[in-house]
Design an enzyme around this catalytic site. Sequence first.
Site, PDB file in Angstrom:
ATOM      1  N   THR A   1    -105.705 -11.426  17.034  1.00 12.00           N
ATOM      2  CA  THR A   1    -105.058 -10.377  16.261  1.00 12.00           C
ATOM      3  C   THR A   1    -105.080 -10.789  14.805  1.00 12.00           C
ATOM      4  O   THR A   1    -104.869 -11.956  14.471  1.00 12.00           O
ATOM      5  CB  THR A   1    -103.614 -10.138  16.718  1.00 12.00           C
TER       6      THR A   1
ATOM      7  N   THR B   1    -102.290  -5.732  16.903  1.00  9.47           N
ATOM      8  CA  THR B   1    -103.135  -5.652  18.074  1.00  9.47           C
ATOM      9  C   THR B   1    -102.336  -6.251  19.222  1.00  9.47           C
ATOM     10  O   THR B   1    -101.443  -7.054  18.987  1.00  9.47           O
ATOM     11  CB  THR B   1    -104.423  -6.479  17.859  1.00  9.47           C
TER      12      THR B   1
ATOM     13  N   GLY C   1    -112.607  -2.368  14.170  1.00  9.37           N
ATOM     14  CA  GLY C   1    -112.263  -3.750  13.888  1.00  9.37           C
ATOM     15  C   GLY C   1    -112.787  -4.709  14.935  1.00  9.37           C
ATOM     16  O   GLY C   1    -113.776  -4.443  15.629  1.00  9.37           O
TER      17      GLY C   1
END
Length: 333
Positions: A249, A198, A228
């Site tokens: 992340t 990410t 997510g």
Amino acid sequence: MKTLFATALLSFSITVSAADKPIGIVIHGGAGTISRTTMTEQQEQAYHVMLKHAVEQGYAVLERGGSSVEAVTAAVIVLEDSPLFNAGKGAVYTYDETHELDASIMDGRDRNAGAVAGVTNVKNPILLARAVMEKSVHVMLAGTGAEQFAKEQQLELVENRYFDTEFRYEALKRAKQAMSPQPHQAAVPYDPAWKMGTVGAVAIDRSGNLAAATSTGGMTAKRYGRIGDAPVIGAGNFADNNSCAVSATGHGEYFIRYQVASEICSRAKYQNKSAQAAAKEVITELKQVGGDGGVIVADKNGRLSWSFNTEGMYRAMKTEGKDAISEIFADGE
């Protein structure tokens, strides 16, 4: 209408001078299994160059008096446009060999926020998330509806194949092989590298306003419209001028279940802990329940930090009067 506007925990922070209003920005490009043994010197250098470029682009906005929202947007666009990261151009493949992208942004002044999920043809999802925040009455739009809104906002649209990269396709083939003969993610012990990836940025501007932005291509070989933590406010993204700004992340399911981003800021606000200490604490606890990943943090006083519990996290930081620094591995190199 909204107002326009070595698997070990590693923690690091810089305190910015409060002489005037501090400015600073931190970015990340994903956390997970990042090993020197699988990365060439040329690849490592390429990551450092792109990380520094992104953080400097964001800092330049702050330096000329721009807002923290503008700064995190600028930094994330650079990362979305690079094939090196799992966002935008470098997004991973779904099980069906397409790309579905998520993004979110939050303004710490009033907790205004925008998010998009499962978009397939928006070149820069972070711009769409910002449009949702500034030009709609909603917080999150998904799928074809989000894409229709992007068209109405005259954002740049691309064919889904624009996001194709050979590196990500090879990762998909490895993931599918591991999933055989039962192609269901829940039953497969994934390589952590398939779960994470990410990009994000957090910043504080001259007015003391915080902002956070997060963007991702999600999980390799994801199915069933899986979403997510990146577009979920409070999980992968959060900003509040009274506490801190966080972009996360990692393995998104854990970040959603434990509301990682907002939990860090709540502990800083209500338990009188530094945001950096709160981040270290939350990321440590997350590891204990099986959640891998990391966060970048800016607090209300301009202190910038990061914490992660994986072998590495692509990251960079720029503060006033200091050169940009970028790091990849847990030992700070």
